[in-house]
Scaffold this active site. Structure first.
Site, short mmCIF file in Angstrom:
data_model
loop_
_atom_site.label_atom_id
_atom_site.label_comp_id
_atom_site.label_asym_id
_atom_site.label_seq_id
_atom_site.Cartn_x
_atom_site.Cartn_y
_atom_site.Cartn_z
N HIS A 266 -57.41 -10.36 25.50
CA HIS A 266 -56.41 -10.69 26.23
C HIS A 266 -55.97 -9.30 27.03
O HIS A 266 -56.39 -9.21 28.31
CB HIS A 266 -55.04 -11.34 25.58
CG HIS A 266 -54.13 -11.79 26.59
ND1 HIS A 266 -54.28 -11.70 28.18
CD2 HIS A 266 -52.80 -12.19 26.48
CE1 HIS A 266 -53.14 -12.17 28.60
NE2 HIS A 266 -52.36 -12.63 27.62
N HIS A 307 -64.62 -12.08 35.94
CA HIS A 307 -63.28 -12.68 35.48
C HIS A 307 -63.59 -14.06 34.75
O HIS A 307 -63.99 -14.99 35.48
CB HIS A 307 -62.19 -12.43 36.39
CG HIS A 307 -60.97 -12.51 35.81
ND1 HIS A 307 -60.08 -13.66 35.45
CD2 HIS A 307 -59.87 -11.38 35.42
CE1 HIS A 307 -58.94 -13.23 34.75
NE2 HIS A 307 -58.79 -11.89 34.81
N ASP A 365 -59.08 -4.93 36.07
CA ASP A 365 -59.12 -3.93 34.80
C ASP A 365 -60.11 -2.73 34.81
O ASP A 365 -59.97 -1.76 34.13
CB ASP A 365 -59.80 -4.97 33.53
CG ASP A 365 -58.65 -5.99 33.40
OD1 ASP A 365 -57.51 -5.59 33.12
OD2 ASP A 365 -59.09 -7.11 33.29
#
Length: 430
Positions: A266, A307, A365
């Site tokens: 996560h 993703h 990210d």
């Protein structure tokens, strides 16, 4: 919501069950299966990937189209035109603030940034090499022992006060985690600074000299906060809602969210990007690792590309990419070997047909990990900053749930253990 009907036939039980279908403002229709329980039937959905566990008006995601909306506003427009506290106001109250409302909101948050002096003693109870997320789980949960005056979850004013305290104090607590692990004194917050400037001041400032904060870095930090502020019903947000459904206080609920976020599946994605860059090592190795990534029989995976939710592109990545290049230019480290390696990977992912066809574009990210490292934030603090950013999303979802009718969460199961059997006394067991 408009109501339609679905018909479910269960041949083994000879049942025909009519189920309502609801249409939200956006997104797919939802079949209301609550009537199944009365007929002795449950749905089976590991991971809840096909289950809407709640109704919400806060955030909408369309992963196929690369859409992320907060209260109807596209994330790209918010990141370009708003600051983090304005987005906080939007998530909490449903509308963008007027100039006067924003000024009052910012002032209230600023006046809650300090933490009780006794909290510093909590940090001394942890080993200096403890993971910062372990410290955050404990300290945030402990806040409920300091603020008894805002623990009545049925009082809307109490809920609002708790929200302000959490949003305001999370940067202070996060910076204290970092300072504790490196043996430097804690820095008190400065209410004359913006939210992101204040965080950078508490992270990198020292008592013996004035903090000097780059506007470019502060803006990049603010964008990281915005782009991680909320992401619909993810694992940590669902954890906060589930904990909240028991009537737990908001500080305990946010601590539960932090614990869920700590999981590498996560909240650890941007940390994994830096680990991958370390593994690749040098620009000269990029070709070899790209080939490994394309080989379906090779366990190596490029982290920070594609993703799980966004099947097209991550709408947050474009804004983060611009900030990434601005920060690298500001710090004059575009020629740093690891950053050159990251930029080479980015170039390949944006041009190579293999990545284009599979929509494996750099995600938020990938860029946030590079920015945080460039600023000087250690990788074990990355998830702490994620938690800091996501606190407003967690508290907004918690408040939304508590504000309306709700019931305690109680998922069912598909039991595959032993059937009922008689107890055998110890002296008769073989």
């Amino acid at each position: 919501m408009t109501e339609k009907k679905a018909q479910l036939t269960v041949e083994s039980k000879g049942l025909d069950i009519e189920l309502p279908i609801y249409s939200g403002t956006l997104g797919p229709d939802v079949i209301d299966v609550r009537a199944l329980t009365a007929n002795g039937i449950f749905t089976y959905d590991p991971g809840f990937v096909s289950t809407a566990a709640c109704e919400s008006k806060i955030t909408f995601i369309d992963g196929e189209k690369g859409i992320l909306l907060h209260r109807g506003y596209p994330i790209g427009e918010l990141a370009e035109n708003s600051d983090y506290l304005e987005v906080c106001y939007l998530l909490m109250y449903g509308e963008l603030p007027s100039a006067e409302q924003k000024e009052d909101f910012v002032s209230t948050v600023s006046n809650h940034t300090m933490v009780h002096e006794s909290i510093s003693s909590f940090y001394k109870g942890f080993r200096p090499d403890a993971h910062p997320m372990a410290i955050m789980c404990g300290v945030v949960g402990a806040l409920s022992s300091f603020y008894h005056d805002s623990l009545d979850i049925n009082d809307e004013k109490h809920r609002e006060i708790a929200a302000f305290r959490l949003i305001a104090k999370m940067p202070t607590l996060a910076a204290m985690c970092y300072k504790y692990t490196i043996g430097q004194p804690f820095m008190y917050p400065r209410n004359d600074l913006s939210y992101s400037e204040n965080f950078l001041h508490m992270m990198f400032g020292v008592p013996c000299e004035e903090s000097v904060i780059s506007p470019t870095i502060a803006r990049a930090m603010d964008r990281i906060f915005i782009l991680h502020a909320d992401h619909e019903q993810n694992a940590s947000t669902s954890t906060v809602r589930l904990a909240g459904s028991s009537g737990a206080n908001p500080f305990a609920c946010i601590a539960a969210g932090i614990a869920a976020l700590w999981g590498p599946a996560h909240g650890g994605a941007n940390e994994a990007v830096l680990d991958m860059l370390e593994e690749i090592g040098d620009v000269s190795n990029v070709g070899k690792f790209i080939d490994k990534a394309k080989d379906k029989n090779d366990p190596f995976r490029l982290m920070g590309f594609g993703h799980r939710v966004y099947k097209n592109f991550d709408p947050r990545a474009t804004v983060m990419r611009d900030s990434c290049h601005e920060v690298l230019a500001e710090l004059g480290i575009e020629n740093d070997p690891q950053f050159k390696l990251a930029l080479k990977l980015e170039k390949i992912a944006l041009e190579d047909e293999y990545f284009i066809d599979r929509k494996l574009f750099p995600n938020v990210d990938f860029y946030s990990g590079i920015i945080l490292k460039a600023i000087g934030i250690p990788t074990n603090m990355f998830t702490v900053i994620f938690a800091l950013s996501r606190t407003v999303g967690w508290i907004s979802h918690w408040h939304e749930m508590i504000s309306g009718p709700y019931r305690i969460g109680r998922p069912r199961q598909l039991y595959t253990g032993e059937p009922e059997r008689p107890y055998v006394p110890l002296n008769k067991r073989k």
